[in-house]
Motif scaffolding. Structure first.
Motif, short mmCIF file in Angstrom:
data_model
loop_
_atom_site.label_atom_id
_atom_site.label_comp_id
_atom_site.label_asym_id
_atom_site.label_seq_id
_atom_site.Cartn_x
_atom_site.Cartn_y
_atom_site.Cartn_z
N ARG A 276 -11.61 -37.43 15.17
CA ARG A 276 -13.04 -37.19 15.40
C ARG A 276 -13.81 -38.51 15.48
N TYR B 111 -14.50 -29.27 18.31
CA TYR B 111 -15.30 -30.51 18.26
C TYR B 111 -16.34 -30.55 19.37
N ARG C 168 -20.14 -31.55 8.74
CA ARG C 168 -18.85 -32.17 9.02
C ARG C 168 -18.98 -33.70 9.06
N GLU D 139 -7.43 -35.22 11.43
CA GLU D 139 -8.59 -34.69 12.16
C GLU D 139 -9.81 -35.59 12.03
N THR E 238 -16.03 -39.45 18.65
CA THR E 238 -17.44 -39.75 18.42
C THR E 238 -17.79 -41.13 18.94
#
Length: 299
Positions: free
Chosen positions: A197, A164, A129, A193, A201
């Motif tokens: 993310r 996630y 991913r 998305e 992160t």
């Protein structure tokens, strides 16, 4: 210069013709505009101003001034490209932290030698991913030379968050993660998305780096998920030392950083992403830790 005395300015510099037309049509006393010239295969950028001179309501002439801003404009363009390049480099580096940690865990064969295939598969999925996210950023940069605009889709946020966060402890094994939300809640929002993310992160990596730099004992990151009337509120709280005497608005500005080797771009990019989602990001910090609050509009 003397050879141009008493000559028609428009004949000498035809590019000024539009400026004279504007001041006459708009019936104004002052006009300013940017003019681009091409002379001897070289481009020049001028800021030109025309002021109307009158006597007893009669136009008796015009005063024309202009400034060569070619070098200034070129310097601004270079600075803009440098800024874009630094942002892209920063965002490409972000996914590399979990990739490196995941690869090191696989290299140590701890997962392979165990019978816990679930953790092994979660590690592989996270790596794939993050690689896809890097490809996405590079492709967007090549196509548009800018940070990508969000591609919004209706997403169940509770499912997204659970997907996630479920493998995240595999990449930060020294941190205890506490997830205080239900994956069964049906809460929807329009999000990109990949970009959300990126934000998650970045925030988690900031906490991880703060823990590492201070050799913090018993690090904990708590993620909570609250729904109010109009927004879904994601709170990411760590129990670190926090930061005091720092203006939280300043922390969101580009190039401002409290880290020795920081670029100062991470939170400013997060802010831009959240604003593009019609949401917001806020920070609360004290000696008991730091909380990052992400707000996304629910639908």
């Amino acid at each position: 210069i003397e050879k141009f005395f008493e000559k028609n300015l428009v004949k000498i510099i035809p590019e000024f013709k539009t400026l004279f037309k504007q001041i006459k049509i708009k019936n104004r006393n002052f006009i300013e505009d940017k003019i681009e010239l091409l002379r001897n295969e070289k481009n020049y950028i001028l800021i030109a101003r025309i002021v109307k001179q009158t006597d007893n309501n009669m136009v008796i002439g015009y005063v024309v001034t202009f400034e060569d801003v070619t070098n200034l404009i070129n310097a601004q363009k270079m600075a803009a490209w440098s800024d874009i390049a630094r942002k892209i480099a920063h965002e490409i580096k972000n996914p590399l932290t979990p990739l490196k940690l995941g690869a090191e865990r696989l290299k140590g064969k701890n997962l392979l030698l165990s019978n816990n295939r679930k953790k092994f598969n979660q590690t592989l999925e996270m790596i794939l991913r993050q690689v896809d996210d890097i490809h996405h950023l590079v492709d967007e940069f090549s196509s548009f030379a800018r940070m990508p605009s969000p591609k919004l889709k209706k997403i169940n946020l509770s499912v997204f968050m659970h997907t996630y966060l479920e493998p995240i402890s595999n990449f930060y094994p020294n941190i205890e993660f506490k997830n205080e939300f239900s994956k069964n809640a049906n809460v929807f929002s329009l999000i990109d998305e990949k970009q959300i993310r990126q934000v998650l992160t970045n925030v988690i990596k900031n906490s991880y780096e703060c823990f590492e730099s201070s050799n913090f004992l018993n690090p904990i990151i708590t993620i909570s998920f609250v729904i109010d009337k109009s927004f879904c509120i994601i709170r990411i709280k760590d129990n670190g030392n926090g930061f005091q005497n720092v203006n939280k608005e300043k922390v969101m500005e580009p190039y401002y950083t409290t880290k020795a080797n920081g670029t100062g771009l991470g939170l400013s990019i997060c802010k831009k992403i959240m604003e593009d989602h019609n949401g917001s990001i806020d920070i609360e910090s004290s000696k008991n830790g730091t909380s990052v609050i992400l707000m996304l509009p629910k639908i």
